[in-house]
Design an enzyme around this catalytic site. Structure first.
Site: not given
Length: 514
Positions: A272, A345, A347
């Site tokens: 990110k 990540e 899920r």
């Protein structure tokens, strides 16, 4: 664990007679006021201050405890779009006014709120929960300054009708959820998340089991272990699975939860950037909500229910051993997953949890209702705003389970919206080659992806083996994915906003209130 203890009285006179009562919070529409003395005070105040009746204000009022009257308007309550959250919001705003004025044992009363209207039948509960939400202070602050110093309001008297035990059990669950969701990433790293759960459920009817052996995680939760792979180098960041179990004496059904507990989300190798990492310590809000609901269950000990939860507490770290896009990892169900984006990540960790729960449900008799709960997608926040998104499978739809949750959310002031799963969602996550059965995600932001909060439910259905328990099977299992990315914090501010504890109240209203 302190929060405002609740007392119920039937009249203002009874409330005023209580020892220590030191303020009155009057919540509602002030077009008319039954109590003539209060009406006179508010009318006189309106002559010199046009804010009275439009925003919460402290007024000096003779005959009121402590001579403190907090007039907290809800605005109109009879329009198409009005709902019980206006009572919650008014209580929330008034609580801080009363406390800042020095009140420590206030009285709450409703004015001109029609509790016979189905929209406001839980108005007394909403007032209490709104009051507690406002005065909650974060765990780190309480530990640094002491609870009594920063949460001085320990009691509240409510004029009305409300099951005290039930209301306080809901608030106890919400407090656990807020603590777990809102606490910074070192104080609530995976082992400390597990320790908090052990303490929260000590001496209760909820059994806590923690799996933290990495070899066992690799074998039984391989997708979760892949997400946590880069965090293994730092002992205090190592992943774990936390299992919470409650068994009623005469269960009619079993409810099972997989909770996303990403204690910090760097995005992994798909890092990110541009400031988007701030606030990612709250990416454990789904797991927090699950634990919070179990806390409410432990307080009420319902006989008619079994509740089982598996929480994946993982830090999605970046490092030389980080998992990367294009890896193919075989999950607990045996499905081969190609990683599309390491920032998807959540899920992955829920996939193995859900597979375990699916396997357990398939081997057991009776009705089972399975959930995943997660702060999963920006798409849910964009498309649903401050509402939890429900994405049911076919059996849950036939059982009207999503509709029942929707109704509970409307009644109890923890609203949801329903999103339907479609064939395009399942097509989207199909494997692209003979090497893989499923694609975890595309490589773009969910908010810019059509059906960005619906297709993860299709992935979770396939990767967990729940696709073998659809309405075309001999043993269909109800499953709903709950995305709280839009509802999990106040104002949508993931860095500074106070956690809301969604969907604890909604689940409690549906499963625990008869």
């Amino acid at each position: 664990m302190a929060f405002a203890q609740l007392q119920i009285v039937s009249s203002l006179a009874d409330a005023y007679s209580k020892d220590g009562a030191d303020a009155l919070i009057l919540i509602g529409n002030f077009d008319s006021i039954d109590d003539s003395a209060l009406a006179e005070t508010i009318q006189q105040a309106q002559i010199t201050d046009q804010r009275v009746g439009k925003q919460p204000l402290l007024l000096k009022a003779d005959g009121v405890p402590g001579q403190r009257l907090v007039a907290a308007p809800t605005g109109p309550l009879n329009r198409d779009f009005d709902d019980v959250r206006q009572v919650f919001d008014a209580a929330h705003a008034a609580a801080k006014v009363a406390q800042d004025a020095g009140a420590r044992h206030p009285v709450i009363a409703l004015n001109n709120v029609n509790v016979n209207d189905e929209r406001y039948q839980q108005a007394f509960l909403a007032a209490y929960l709104g009051f507690c939400q406002a005065l909650y202070q974060p765990l780190e602050a309480r530990e640094a300054h002491g609870e009594e110093a920063i949460e001085p309001t320990q009691n509240v008297i409510l004029v009305g009708e409300l099951d005290v035990e039930w209301a306080m059990a809901v608030e106890a669950g919400k407090r656990v959820a807020r603590d777990l969701a809102g606490t910074e990433p070192e104080r609530m790293a995976p082992p400390k998340f597990a320790e908090y759960c052990r303490q929260a459920f000590a001496h209760t009817s909820v059994k806590v089991t923690v799996i933290d052996d990495y070899q066992q995680l690799q074998h039984e939760y391989p997708l979760l272990a892949a997400v946590g792979r880069s965090s293994m180098a730092v002992e205090r960041h190592r992943p774990c699975v936390i299992r919470l179990e409650y068994h009623g004496n005469n269960p009619e059904r079993t409810v099972m939860f997989a909770g996303k507990g990403i204690v910090y989300d760097t995005g992994g190798a798909d890092l990110k950037t541009g400031g988007h990492m701030a606030g990612m310590s709250r990416d454990k809000g789904g797991a927090a909500g699950v634990a919070g609901f179990l806390k409410t269950v432990s307080e009420l000990q319902p006989e008619h229910l079994n509740v089982v939860a598996e929480i994946g507490a993982v830090r999605n770290s970046i490092g030389s051993d980080a998992f990367v896009a294009d890896e193919i990892i075989t999950g607990h169900s045996g499905k081969r997953v190609r990683i599309g984006n390491t920032d998807a990540e959540g899920r992955l960790i829920m996939a193995d949890l859900l597979s375990h729960l699916r396997e357990e449900a398939a081997k057991s008799d009776g009705e089972h209702e399975l959930y995943t709960v997660a702060t999963l997608t920006g798409h849910a926040a964009l498309s649903k705003g401050p509402y939890s998104a429900l994405v049911p499978n076919g059996h849950a739809r036939r059982q009207n389970l999503a509709q029942a949750l929707f109704n509970a959310g409307e009644t109890y002031g923890d609203p949801t919206e329903i999103s339907w799963s479609r064939r395009e969602d399942f097509d989207f996550v199909k494997g692209r080659t003979l090497c893989d059965d499923l694609l975890s995600s595309n490589n773009g932001p969910s908010a810019a992806t059509p059906r960005g909060h619906q297709f993860p439910m299709a992935f979770l259905t396939g990767v967990s083996g729940l696709d073998n328990h659809g309405i075309d099977s001999e043993h269909p299992i109800s499953y709903i994915h709950i995305d709280i990315a839009g509802s999990g914090v106040e104002g949508g501010d993931w860095q500074h906003g106070k956690p809301t504890a969604a969907p604890v109240t909604c689940l409690a209203g549906h499963y625990l209130k008869k």
